[in-house]
Design an enzyme around this catalytic site. Sequence first.
Site, PDB file in Angstrom:
ATOM      1  N   MET A 151      56.394  25.745  52.174  1.00 25.38           N
ATOM      2  CA  MET A 151      57.185  26.661  52.991  1.00 25.38           C
ATOM      3  C   MET A 151      58.194  25.981  53.908  1.00 25.38           C
ATOM      4  SD  MET A 151      56.278  29.410  51.695  1.00 25.38           S
ATOM      5  CE  MET A 151      57.069  30.610  52.763  1.00 25.38           C
ATOM      6  N   ARG A 152      58.564  24.742  53.619  1.00 27.99           N
ATOM      7  CA  ARG A 152      59.591  24.075  54.429  1.00 27.99           C
ATOM      8  C   ARG A 152      60.750  23.638  53.544  1.00 27.99           C
ATOM      9  NH1 ARG A 152      57.132  22.624  59.631  1.00 27.99           N
ATOM     10  NH2 ARG A 152      54.995  23.318  59.392  1.00 27.99           N
TER      11      ARG A 152
ATOM     12  N   HIS B 260      60.213  30.311  42.825  1.00 22.96           N
ATOM     13  CA  HIS B 260      60.636  31.280  43.837  1.00 22.96           C
ATOM     14  C   HIS B 260      60.358  32.685  43.299  1.00 22.96           C
ATOM     15  CE1 HIS B 260      62.938  32.898  47.163  1.00 22.96           C
ATOM     16  NE2 HIS B 260      63.517  33.713  46.291  1.00 22.96           N
TER      17      HIS B 260
ATOM     18  N   ASP C  52      67.760  21.559  45.394  1.00 23.29           N
ATOM     19  CA  ASP C  52      68.884  20.797  45.941  1.00 23.29           C
ATOM     20  C   ASP C  52      68.901  21.020  47.464  1.00 23.29           C
ATOM     21  OD1 ASP C  52      69.969  23.296  46.355  1.00 23.29           O
ATOM     22  OD2 ASP C  52      71.483  23.138  44.771  1.00 23.29           O
TER      23      ASP C  52
ATOM     24  N   ALA D 238      53.082  36.628  36.721  1.00 18.37           N
ATOM     25  CA  ALA D 238      54.186  36.061  35.927  1.00 18.37           C
ATOM     26  C   ALA D 238      54.405  34.593  36.282  1.00 18.37           C
ATOM     27  CB  ALA D 238      55.462  36.873  36.159  1.00 18.37           C
TER      28      ALA D 238
HETATM   29  C1  GRF Z   1      54.487  31.982  45.389  1.00 22.35           C
HETATM   30  O1  GRF Z   1      54.689  33.363  45.340  1.00 22.35           O
HETATM   31  C2  GRF Z   1      55.767  31.231  45.173  1.00 22.35           C
HETATM   32  O2  GRF Z   1      56.708  31.924  44.435  1.00 22.35           O
HETATM   33  C3  GRF Z   1      56.287  31.036  46.579  1.00 22.35           C
HETATM   34  O3  GRF Z   1      55.134  30.870  47.363  1.00 22.35           O
HETATM   35  C4  GRF Z   1      54.024  31.527  46.755  1.00 22.35           C
HETATM   36  C5  GRF Z   1      52.910  30.519  46.673  1.00 22.35           C
HETATM   37  O4  GRF Z   1      51.706  31.068  46.280  1.00 22.35           O
HETATM   38  N1  GRF Z   1      57.213  29.914  46.606  1.00 22.35           N
HETATM   39  P1  GRF Z   1      50.493  30.134  45.873  1.00 22.35           P
HETATM   40  O5  GRF Z   1      50.129  29.291  47.090  1.00 22.35           O
HETATM   41  O6  GRF Z   1      50.865  29.316  44.699  1.00 22.35           O
HETATM   42  O7  GRF Z   1      49.401  31.123  45.567  1.00 22.35           O
END
Ligand code: GRF
Length: 213
Positions: free
Chosen positions: A110-111, A129, A161, A193
């Site tokens: 998350m960074r 994403h 990037d 998905a």
């Molecule tokens: C996922 O939905 C991914 O798309 C996003 O963060 C979430 C991570 O979920 N970047 P997890 O920790 O893999 O369950």
Amino acid sequence: MSTLGTQLPGVSFCPEAAGPRFGVLGSGKGSNFRALAEAWKSGTLGATPAIVLSDIETAGILPLGREFGIPSHFVPPGPFRTKMTPEAEEELVRLLREAKVDFVVLAGFMRVIKAPLLEAFPGRILNIHPSLLPAFRGLEAWRQALEAGAPEAGCTVHLVDAGVDTGKILGQSSVPVLAGDTAESLHARIQVAEHELYPRIVRKFAEGLKAEK
Ligand code: GRF
């Protein structure tokens, strides 16, 4: 230097099947990491997770990594909310290099990734994403899709990037937005998905690296 065929202690793979090594960065529960690790265990990933790193000490991804026998470490991120300090990123780079990884997979990290990591692994950092990029970049993309009334949502694997969710798209998978969906139900459908898409694209990427060597 080629690291193909390097083996984790206690893991008996034929070197060919083990493929390139990758590091995983995650901040959350690690369901995408689990999908990758299960594909690795079943011998269908064509790449080997060598280390799991998190900026959150209590993130579920760390015990999960250990469950799969992969060295898993917390790296203190420093005082900023949306990025790591350069020193903290240097520490990530050091650990990834020590683990001899060929590429890096972000699984719910998350960074924003900055120069130290981008420069250490140019064109070799993948992210997943939860939207059909370029639509709905940034946080809670599934909620953005729902609020915009999009008829479909989905997920994208892309190279990282310097921008936020702007790198080259490697693969996408779509899901419908259903009447009565909540942010939670839509996110859950997107995650199903994701768990199919990420291993498939990591395998393709690893095959590309092997072809380069
Ligand atoms: C996922 O939905 C991914 O798309 C996003 O963060 C979430 C991570 O979920 N970047 P997890 O920790 O893999 O369950």
